[in-house]
Design an enzyme around this catalytic site. Structure first.
Site, PDB file in Angstrom:
ATOM      1  N   SER A 249     -43.424 -48.872 -34.191  1.00 34.37           N
ATOM      2  CA  SER A 249     -42.736 -47.891 -34.594  1.00 34.37           C
ATOM      3  C   SER A 249     -42.089 -47.223 -33.478  1.00 34.37           C
ATOM      4  O   SER A 249     -42.672 -47.006 -32.407  1.00 34.37           O
ATOM      5  CB  SER A 249     -43.398 -46.967 -35.594  1.00 34.37           C
ATOM      6  OG  SER A 249     -42.762 -45.823 -35.765  1.00 34.37           O
TER       7      SER A 249
ATOM      8  N   TYR B   1     -50.540 -40.960 -37.236  1.00 30.44           N
ATOM      9  CA  TYR B   1     -49.733 -42.316 -37.269  1.00 30.44           C
ATOM     10  C   TYR B   1     -49.286 -42.611 -36.100  1.00 30.44           C
ATOM     11  O   TYR B   1     -49.247 -43.990 -35.719  1.00 30.44           O
ATOM     12  CB  TYR B   1     -48.677 -42.260 -38.364  1.00 30.44           C
ATOM     13  CG  TYR B   1     -47.757 -43.177 -38.460  1.00 30.44           C
ATOM     14  CD1 TYR B   1     -48.144 -44.224 -39.283  1.00 30.44           C
ATOM     15  CD2 TYR B   1     -46.456 -43.302 -37.950  1.00 30.44           C
ATOM     16  CE1 TYR B   1     -47.207 -45.450 -39.553  1.00 30.44           C
ATOM     17  CE2 TYR B   1     -45.594 -44.504 -38.018  1.00 30.44           C
ATOM     18  CZ  TYR B   1     -45.862 -45.219 -38.977  1.00 30.44           C
ATOM     19  OH  TYR B   1     -45.068 -46.604 -39.012  1.00 30.44           O
TER      20      TYR B   1
END
Length: 384
Positions: free
Chosen positions: A210, A223
């Protein structure tokens, strides 16, 4: 002024020689080296040649592609919805054999793909956090490859992931563990179990990361930490597996939250955070917590799993599968992401933090009177 003119002239000469070399190709580069060395300008010649060669590499990429075929198997995790649901379809449409892992074979995404593709996508139940489930998936792969001589495991795509949006102090131990267990430990477990098979078939390991791995954002501290850890994991694994003919690649697919179900459980997560607040946290965060989560409530997942619409993302994904010599990182990003993330890298910390806040555009914290009174009470208690 004279010094300035001299520097401008040097820059002009360097650019002019680079342009000439690029225009005439390899012959121009050879002539440039010969001319420079004859004039004993070793440093200048080396610098120009290096820059020219880098320009050649940049403007004339020569990445060889392999052909997709039915006898090349791609195993993808987390296909119940979102990115995995989309990649499974795109991969089989390219011509590969796809083995898709679903947390539940009764999920909406699994039923849609079964109806749409039938046996063209082989569906298996897979919970990457469960050792027994992972072991069963490996046996299924081994059995499939054993029954189909000439087939090979071309790639595994580590896609399964969980994201909980909320400031770190709000997260319960359960919500922290969920993200670590799925994003990090689950990926470790699944990759480790399949390493022998990937090595035997000289396949490749593609791990979905990501933009948060490059710049961890507020509200996504855990995250982002898991995705950054996966990038670090890939760096070490890539070198270990290269000598066995295995490619290890990181794929950053871009942002498509509104087309994904990655935040499908956000309302339940918010309720869990709220229920586990202390009285002091209820008082301190009261209005801010509400405004923060009302803002996020507009990010609603689609009622049914849908294929993500992003042609550039699929184009970059195809490169991860088809490049004969896969790159270390493949990235899909729009202009806004490229602009902000470039600034994040080159800005001093105080400016970077300001830009991150601008990029996120989250509600700001405004202390309420009750919160201020509460802080005074705690300060007085501390003095006592």
């Amino acid at each position: 002024m004279a010094h300035f003119s001299k520097y401008v002239l040097v820059i002009f000469e360097v650019l002019n020689e680079m342009y000439s070399a690029l225009g005439t190709g390899a012959i121009g580069l050879i002539c440039l080296c010969k001319f420079g060395l004859q004039r004993s300008s070793f440093i200048k010649t080396s610098a120009i040649c290096a820059l020219t060669y880098a320009s050649f590499v940049y403007i004339m990429p020569s990445r060889k592609r392999i052909a997709a075929s039915k006898n090349k198997v791609v195993c993808i995790t987390g296909c119940d919805s979102g990115l995995g649901f989309s990649l499974a379809q795109h991969t089989v449409d390219l011509g590969f054999t796809v083995i898709a892992g679903f947390l539940s074979l009764d999920s909406k995404g699994c039923k849609v793909l079964r109806k749409r593709y039938g046996n063209n996508i082989i569906q298996i139940q897979l919970d990457i956090t469960d050792s027994a489930s992972v072991s069963a998936a490996v046996k299924t792969l081994e059995h499939f490859l054993g029954r189909n001589p000439g087939f090979s495991l071309h790639a595994i795509v580590n896609n399964a992931g969980v994201m909980v949006f909320g400031e770190f102090e709000w997260l319960t131990e359960n919500l922290i563990h969920q993200q670590i267990n799925v994003n990090l430990m689950g990926t470790f477990k699944f990759t480790n179990a399949l390493c022998p098979l990937v090595r035997q078939h000289k396949g490749r390991i593609i791990t979905i990361s990501s933009h948060c791995s490059q710049a961890t954002l507020p509200g996504l501290a855990v995250y982002g930490a898991t995705k950054a850890a996966l990038t670090a994991f890939n760096d070490g694994l890539r070198i270990e597996m290269a000598k066995y003919g295995v490619g290890v690649t990181t794929f950053i697919p871009g942002s498509f939250t509104l087309q994904s179900n990655i935040m499908a459980k956000q309302l339940q997560n918010v309720q869990e955070m709220h229920d586990n607040f202390t009285q002091e946290q209820h008082t301190f965060y009261s209005d801010y917590f509400k405004r923060y989560n009302i803002y996020l409530s507009f990010i609603t997942p689609p009622p049914m799993p849908t294929k993500i619409e992003d042609e550039k993302m699929y184009s970059v994904y195809e490169e991860t599968l088809l490049d004969e010599q896969p790159k270390v990182v493949y990235k899909n990003e729009n202009l806004r992401y490229w602009f902000y993330h470039t600034l994040f890298k080159i800005s001093p910390w105080f400016l970077r933090d300001y830009l991150v806040n601008k990029f996120m555009a989250m509600p700001s914290y405004i202390p309420t009177n009750s919160a201020k009174d509460n802080m005074l009470d705690y300060a007085q208690d501390a003095d006592l």
